[in-house]
Motif scaffolding. Structure first.
Motif, PDB file in Angstrom:
ATOM      1  N   ARG A   3      -0.326   9.593  -0.881  1.00 12.54           N
ATOM      2  CA  ARG A   3      -1.027   8.307  -0.872  1.00 12.54           C
ATOM      3  C   ARG A   3      -2.102   8.279   0.193  1.00 12.54           C
ATOM      4  O   ARG A   3      -3.221   7.808  -0.032  1.00 12.54           O
ATOM      5  N   LEU A   6      -5.309  10.118  -0.678  1.00  8.00           N
ATOM      6  CA  LEU A   6      -6.159   9.385  -1.618  1.00  8.00           C
ATOM      7  C   LEU A   6      -6.648   8.054  -1.051  1.00  8.00           C
ATOM      8  O   LEU A   6      -7.444   7.371  -1.685  1.00  8.00           O
ATOM      9  N   ARG A   7      -6.136   7.706   0.120  1.00  6.92           N
ATOM     10  CA  ARG A   7      -6.419   6.399   0.742  1.00  6.92           C
ATOM     11  C   ARG A   7      -5.968   5.257  -0.174  1.00  6.92           C
ATOM     12  O   ARG A   7      -6.638   4.244  -0.319  1.00  6.92           O
ATOM     13  N   TRP A   8      -4.807   5.458  -0.799  1.00  7.25           N
ATOM     14  CA  TRP A   8      -4.213   4.458  -1.667  1.00  7.25           C
ATOM     15  C   TRP A   8      -3.177   3.671  -0.895  1.00  7.25           C
ATOM     16  O   TRP A   8      -2.393   4.235  -0.122  1.00  7.25           O
ATOM     17  N   ASP A  12      -1.949   0.330  -4.991  1.00  7.80           N
ATOM     18  CA  ASP A  12      -2.805   1.259  -5.739  1.00  7.80           C
ATOM     19  C   ASP A  12      -1.954   2.279  -6.490  1.00  7.80           C
ATOM     20  O   ASP A  12      -2.179   2.546  -7.677  1.00  7.80           O
ATOM     21  N   LEU A  13      -0.982   2.850  -5.790  1.00 13.19           N
ATOM     22  CA  LEU A  13      -0.104   3.821  -6.438  1.00 13.19           C
ATOM     23  C   LEU A  13       0.691   3.165  -7.550  1.00 13.19           C
ATOM     24  O   LEU A  13       0.804   3.717  -8.644  1.00 13.19           O
ATOM     25  N   LYS A  15      -0.029   0.614  -9.392  1.00 15.64           N
ATOM     26  CA  LYS A  15      -0.895   0.358 -10.545  1.00 15.64           C
ATOM     27  C   LYS A  15      -1.173   1.639 -11.328  1.00 15.64           C
ATOM     28  O   LYS A  15      -1.078   1.664 -12.552  1.00 15.64           O
ATOM     29  N   ASN A  16      -1.498   2.708 -10.614  1.00 18.86           N
ATOM     30  CA  ASN A  16      -1.837   3.965 -11.279  1.00 18.86           C
ATOM     31  C   ASN A  16      -0.632   4.638 -11.929  1.00 18.86           C
ATOM     32  O   ASN A  16      -0.791   5.386 -12.889  1.00 18.86           O
ATOM     33  N   ALA A  48      -5.257  11.876 -10.239  1.00 17.98           N
ATOM     34  CA  ALA A  48      -6.229  11.518  -9.198  1.00 17.98           C
ATOM     35  C   ALA A  48      -6.783  12.750  -8.487  1.00 17.98           C
ATOM     36  O   ALA A  48      -7.627  12.622  -7.606  1.00 17.98           O
TER      37      ALA A  48
END
Length: 72
Positions: A3, A6-8, A12-13, A15-16, A48
């Motif tokens: 994470r 990816l700067r998530w 964010d994680l 959702k993806n 990603a």
């Protein structure tokens, strides 16, 4: 680690990977998870552009995948 690369954030994680943010937080806290949930998270990271590295004496890890060469 994935994470952060990816700067998530947790959302964010979630959702993806099509899981809830609570699920991500529970997994990161070391709680058990269904294999299908872990697979969905892995697939989201790989989509990603991350690649998981097996432990080889230096510990398991993650890195960005090599870009596909366009041939120039």
């Amino acid at each position: 680690m994935a994470r952060a690369a990816l700067r998530w954030g947790v959302r964010d994680l979630a959702k993806n990977a099509d899981v809830t943010a609570t699920t991500v937080s529970r997994i990161e806290a070391g709680k058990p998870a269904f294999a299908g949930t872990l697979d969905a998270i892995r697939v989201a990271f790989e989509a990603a552009g991350l690649e998981f590295i097996e432990e080889n004496g230096g510990g398991a890890g993650v890195r960005f995948s090599k870009p596909t060469s366009g041939g120039s």
